[in-house]
Design a protein around this motif. Structure first.
Motif, PDB file in Angstrom:
ATOM      1  N   TRP A  22       0.787  -1.235   0.000  1.00  0.00           N
ATOM      2  CA  TRP A  22       0.000   0.000   0.000  1.00  0.00           C
ATOM      3  C   TRP A  22       0.822   1.289   0.000  1.00  0.00           C
ATOM      4  O   TRP A  22       0.393   2.299  -0.542  1.00  0.00           O
ATOM      5  CB  TRP A  22      -0.940   0.018   1.208  1.00  0.00           C
ATOM      6  CG  TRP A  22      -1.935  -1.086   1.157  1.00  0.00           C
ATOM      7  CD1 TRP A  22      -1.966  -2.198   1.953  1.00  0.00           C
ATOM      8  CD2 TRP A  22      -3.027  -1.216   0.248  1.00  0.00           C
ATOM      9  NE1 TRP A  22      -3.020  -3.007   1.592  1.00  0.00           N
ATOM     10  CE2 TRP A  22      -3.684  -2.425   0.545  1.00  0.00           C
ATOM     11  CE3 TRP A  22      -3.510  -0.426  -0.788  1.00  0.00           C
ATOM     12  CZ2 TRP A  22      -4.806  -2.852  -0.158  1.00  0.00           C
ATOM     13  CZ3 TRP A  22      -4.624  -0.862  -1.492  1.00  0.00           C
ATOM     14  CH2 TRP A  22      -5.255  -2.063  -1.166  1.00  0.00           C
ATOM     15  N   THR A  23       1.970   1.289   0.614  1.00  0.00           N
ATOM     16  CA  THR A  23       2.698   2.532   0.867  1.00  0.00           C
ATOM     17  C   THR A  23       3.036   3.296  -0.410  1.00  0.00           C
ATOM     18  O   THR A  23       2.783   4.507  -0.501  1.00  0.00           O
ATOM     19  CB  THR A  23       3.964   2.251   1.697  1.00  0.00           C
ATOM     20  OG1 THR A  23       3.554   1.609   2.915  1.00  0.00           O
ATOM     21  CG2 THR A  23       4.699   3.526   2.031  1.00  0.00           C
ATOM     22  N   LEU A  24       3.588   2.638  -1.403  1.00  0.00           N
ATOM     23  CA  LEU A  24       3.934   3.340  -2.637  1.00  0.00           C
ATOM     24  C   LEU A  24       2.697   3.794  -3.402  1.00  0.00           C
ATOM     25  O   LEU A  24       2.751   4.788  -4.135  1.00  0.00           O
ATOM     26  CB  LEU A  24       4.821   2.478  -3.529  1.00  0.00           C
ATOM     27  CG  LEU A  24       6.268   2.335  -3.053  1.00  0.00           C
ATOM     28  CD1 LEU A  24       7.049   1.412  -3.983  1.00  0.00           C
ATOM     29  CD2 LEU A  24       6.966   3.683  -2.946  1.00  0.00           C
ATOM     30  N   LEU A  25       1.574   3.123  -3.223  1.00  0.00           N
ATOM     31  CA  LEU A  25       0.341   3.578  -3.873  1.00  0.00           C
ATOM     32  C   LEU A  25      -0.162   4.875  -3.241  1.00  0.00           C
ATOM     33  O   LEU A  25      -0.671   5.755  -3.939  1.00  0.00           O
ATOM     34  CB  LEU A  25      -0.730   2.492  -3.798  1.00  0.00           C
ATOM     35  CG  LEU A  25      -0.411   1.226  -4.593  1.00  0.00           C
ATOM     36  CD1 LEU A  25      -1.491   0.175  -4.376  1.00  0.00           C
ATOM     37  CD2 LEU A  25      -0.224   1.526  -6.061  1.00  0.00           C
ATOM     38  N   ILE A  26      -0.008   5.008  -1.939  1.00  0.00           N
ATOM     39  CA  ILE A  26      -0.379   6.259  -1.271  1.00  0.00           C
ATOM     40  C   ILE A  26       0.542   7.382  -1.746  1.00  0.00           C
ATOM     41  O   ILE A  26       0.084   8.483  -2.075  1.00  0.00           O
ATOM     42  CB  ILE A  26      -0.315   6.095   0.265  1.00  0.00           C
ATOM     43  CG1 ILE A  26      -1.375   5.097   0.734  1.00  0.00           C
ATOM     44  CG2 ILE A  26      -0.490   7.441   0.962  1.00  0.00           C
ATOM     45  CD1 ILE A  26      -1.204   4.625   2.161  1.00  0.00           C
ATOM     46  N   ILE A  27       1.834   7.094  -1.825  1.00  0.00           N
ATOM     47  CA  ILE A  27       2.786   8.087  -2.324  1.00  0.00           C
ATOM     48  C   ILE A  27       2.457   8.432  -3.776  1.00  0.00           C
ATOM     49  O   ILE A  27       2.479   9.605  -4.162  1.00  0.00           O
ATOM     50  CB  ILE A  27       4.228   7.579  -2.161  1.00  0.00           C
ATOM     51  CG1 ILE A  27       4.582   7.495  -0.674  1.00  0.00           C
ATOM     52  CG2 ILE A  27       5.214   8.487  -2.903  1.00  0.00           C
ATOM     53  CD1 ILE A  27       5.888   6.794  -0.367  1.00  0.00           C
ATOM     54  N   GLU A  39     -10.068  10.918   2.801  1.00  0.00           N
ATOM     55  CA  GLU A  39     -11.178  10.474   1.966  1.00  0.00           C
ATOM     56  C   GLU A  39     -10.743  10.315   0.511  1.00  0.00           C
ATOM     57  O   GLU A  39     -11.241   9.445  -0.204  1.00  0.00           O
ATOM     58  CB  GLU A  39     -12.341  11.474   2.022  1.00  0.00           C
ATOM     59  CG  GLU A  39     -12.822  11.824   3.413  1.00  0.00           C
ATOM     60  CD  GLU A  39     -11.946  12.869   4.114  1.00  0.00           C
ATOM     61  OE1 GLU A  39     -11.455  13.815   3.459  1.00  0.00           O
ATOM     62  OE2 GLU A  39     -11.741  12.705   5.322  1.00  0.00           O
ATOM     63  N   GLU A  40      -9.833  11.169   0.052  1.00  0.00           N
ATOM     64  CA  GLU A  40      -9.358  11.084  -1.329  1.00  0.00           C
ATOM     65  C   GLU A  40      -8.567   9.795  -1.570  1.00  0.00           C
ATOM     66  O   GLU A  40      -8.708   9.170  -2.621  1.00  0.00           O
ATOM     67  CB  GLU A  40      -8.484  12.296  -1.661  1.00  0.00           C
ATOM     68  CG  GLU A  40      -9.257  13.602  -1.676  1.00  0.00           C
ATOM     69  CD  GLU A  40      -8.359  14.818  -1.843  1.00  0.00           C
ATOM     70  OE1 GLU A  40      -8.848  15.814  -2.407  1.00  0.00           O
ATOM     71  OE2 GLU A  40      -7.178  14.782  -1.408  1.00  0.00           O
ATOM     72  N   PHE A  41      -7.769   9.387  -0.599  1.00  0.00           N
ATOM     73  CA  PHE A  41      -7.013   8.141  -0.744  1.00  0.00           C
ATOM     74  C   PHE A  41      -7.956   6.932  -0.815  1.00  0.00           C
ATOM     75  O   PHE A  41      -7.685   5.972  -1.526  1.00  0.00           O
ATOM     76  CB  PHE A  41      -6.026   7.954   0.411  1.00  0.00           C
ATOM     77  CG  PHE A  41      -4.964   9.014   0.476  1.00  0.00           C
ATOM     78  CD1 PHE A  41      -4.009   9.135  -0.518  1.00  0.00           C
ATOM     79  CD2 PHE A  41      -4.927   9.907   1.531  1.00  0.00           C
ATOM     80  CE1 PHE A  41      -3.027  10.116  -0.465  1.00  0.00           C
ATOM     81  CE2 PHE A  41      -3.953  10.885   1.612  1.00  0.00           C
ATOM     82  CZ  PHE A  41      -3.000  10.994   0.602  1.00  0.00           C
ATOM     83  N   LEU A  42      -9.061   7.005  -0.096  1.00  0.00           N
ATOM     84  CA  LEU A  42     -10.028   5.898  -0.102  1.00  0.00           C
ATOM     85  C   LEU A  42     -10.702   5.731  -1.462  1.00  0.00           C
ATOM     86  O   LEU A  42     -11.210   4.655  -1.770  1.00  0.00           O
ATOM     87  CB  LEU A  42     -11.098   6.120   0.976  1.00  0.00           C
ATOM     88  CG  LEU A  42     -10.616   6.032   2.421  1.00  0.00           C
ATOM     89  CD1 LEU A  42     -11.745   6.412   3.371  1.00  0.00           C
ATOM     90  CD2 LEU A  42     -10.066   4.659   2.743  1.00  0.00           C
ATOM     91  N   SER A  44      -9.229   5.665  -4.333  1.00  0.00           N
ATOM     92  CA  SER A  44      -8.343   5.007  -5.297  1.00  0.00           C
ATOM     93  C   SER A  44      -8.894   3.638  -5.671  1.00  0.00           C
ATOM     94  O   SER A  44      -9.499   2.957  -4.836  1.00  0.00           O
ATOM     95  CB  SER A  44      -6.937   4.869  -4.716  1.00  0.00           C
ATOM     96  OG  SER A  44      -6.369   6.142  -4.542  1.00  0.00           O
ATOM     97  N   PRO A  45      -8.670   3.208  -6.902  1.00  0.00           N
ATOM     98  CA  PRO A  45      -9.276   1.951  -7.368  1.00  0.00           C
ATOM     99  C   PRO A  45      -8.782   0.701  -6.653  1.00  0.00           C
ATOM    100  O   PRO A  45      -9.450  -0.328  -6.687  1.00  0.00           O
ATOM    101  CB  PRO A  45      -8.910   1.904  -8.865  1.00  0.00           C
ATOM    102  CG  PRO A  45      -7.746   2.807  -9.013  1.00  0.00           C
ATOM    103  CD  PRO A  45      -7.887   3.866  -7.944  1.00  0.00           C
ATOM    104  N   GLU A  46      -7.652   0.764  -5.983  1.00  0.00           N
ATOM    105  CA  GLU A  46      -7.124  -0.434  -5.311  1.00  0.00           C
ATOM    106  C   GLU A  46      -7.915  -0.810  -4.060  1.00  0.00           C
ATOM    107  O   GLU A  46      -7.816  -1.935  -3.588  1.00  0.00           O
ATOM    108  CB  GLU A  46      -5.652  -0.235  -4.937  1.00  0.00           C
ATOM    109  CG  GLU A  46      -4.723  -0.157  -6.122  1.00  0.00           C
ATOM    110  CD  GLU A  46      -4.680   1.214  -6.790  1.00  0.00           C
ATOM    111  OE1 GLU A  46      -4.184   1.278  -7.922  1.00  0.00           O
ATOM    112  OE2 GLU A  46      -5.130   2.204  -6.195  1.00  0.00           O
ATOM    113  N   GLY A  47      -8.689   0.109  -3.502  1.00  0.00           N
ATOM    114  CA  GLY A  47      -9.585  -0.213  -2.395  1.00  0.00           C
ATOM    115  C   GLY A  47      -8.917  -0.450  -1.054  1.00  0.00           C
ATOM    116  O   GLY A  47      -9.206  -1.440  -0.390  1.00  0.00           O
ATOM    117  N   ILE A  48      -8.077   0.455  -0.623  1.00  0.00           N
ATOM    118  CA  ILE A  48      -7.432   0.334   0.683  1.00  0.00           C
ATOM    119  C   ILE A  48      -8.467   0.495   1.800  1.00  0.00           C
ATOM    120  O   ILE A  48      -9.399   1.298   1.689  1.00  0.00           O
ATOM    121  CB  ILE A  48      -6.285   1.363   0.819  1.00  0.00           C
ATOM    122  CG1 ILE A  48      -5.435   1.092   2.065  1.00  0.00           C
ATOM    123  CG2 ILE A  48      -6.828   2.789   0.829  1.00  0.00           C
ATOM    124  CD1 ILE A  48      -4.148   1.905   2.114  1.00  0.00           C
ATOM    125  N   SER A  49      -8.321  -0.259   2.862  1.00  0.00           N
ATOM    126  CA  SER A  49      -9.238  -0.139   3.996  1.00  0.00           C
ATOM    127  C   SER A  49      -8.824   1.035   4.875  1.00  0.00           C
ATOM    128  O   SER A  49      -7.671   1.468   4.870  1.00  0.00           O
ATOM    129  CB  SER A  49      -9.257  -1.432   4.812  1.00  0.00           C
ATOM    130  OG  SER A  49      -8.003  -1.631   5.431  1.00  0.00           O
TER     131      SER A  49
END
Length: 118
Positions: A22-27, A39-42, A44-49
């Motif tokens: 997950w970390t590099l996807l947040i970056i 809320e914007e990170f949530l 993303s299409p990868e669906g992080i909890s």
């Protein structure tokens, strides 16, 4: 923040810090899509909890890759921004994207604002 090291190998040490799924996807979202809020990170299409996102944002802050500032009167609403150290991961993400485009069938670049393409 210092984490235990498996070895002195710089690749292993870097993976210990930012090598989870997950970390590099947040970056990526901060760097290329100008996301700053939880809320914007949530979205993303990868669906992080939510619990994993909160954990990774806290870790990124502890590692000095991200800073946070409140964006309203509510003390829990934060904007997250990359520090210069976090921004220095840009070439790493660009090489990973290029590798994926070349070697992983079905991958494509999402729309990235023109100002961020360099």
């Amino acid at each position: 923040m210092t984490l235990p090291r498996r070895s002195p190998c710089p690749i292993a040490c870097t993976l210990d810090l930012i090598g989870d799924r997950w970390t590099l996807l947040i970056i990526r979202d901060m760097m290329f899509f100008d996301k700053q809020r939880f809320e914007e990170f949530l979205e993303s299409p990868e669906g992080i909890s939510t619990n994993i996102l909160a954990n990774r944002l806290k870790l990124l802050e502890e590692l000095g890759l991200v800073t946070k500032q409140p964006y309203s009167n509510h003390s829990r609403r934060m904007n997250y921004q990359l520090t210069p150290e976090g921004k220095s991961l840009r070439p790493v993400l660009k090489v990973m994207a290029a590798w994926g485009l070349k070697h992983v069938e079905g991958t494509k670049l999402p729309s990235i604002p023109t100002s961020e393409r360099s």
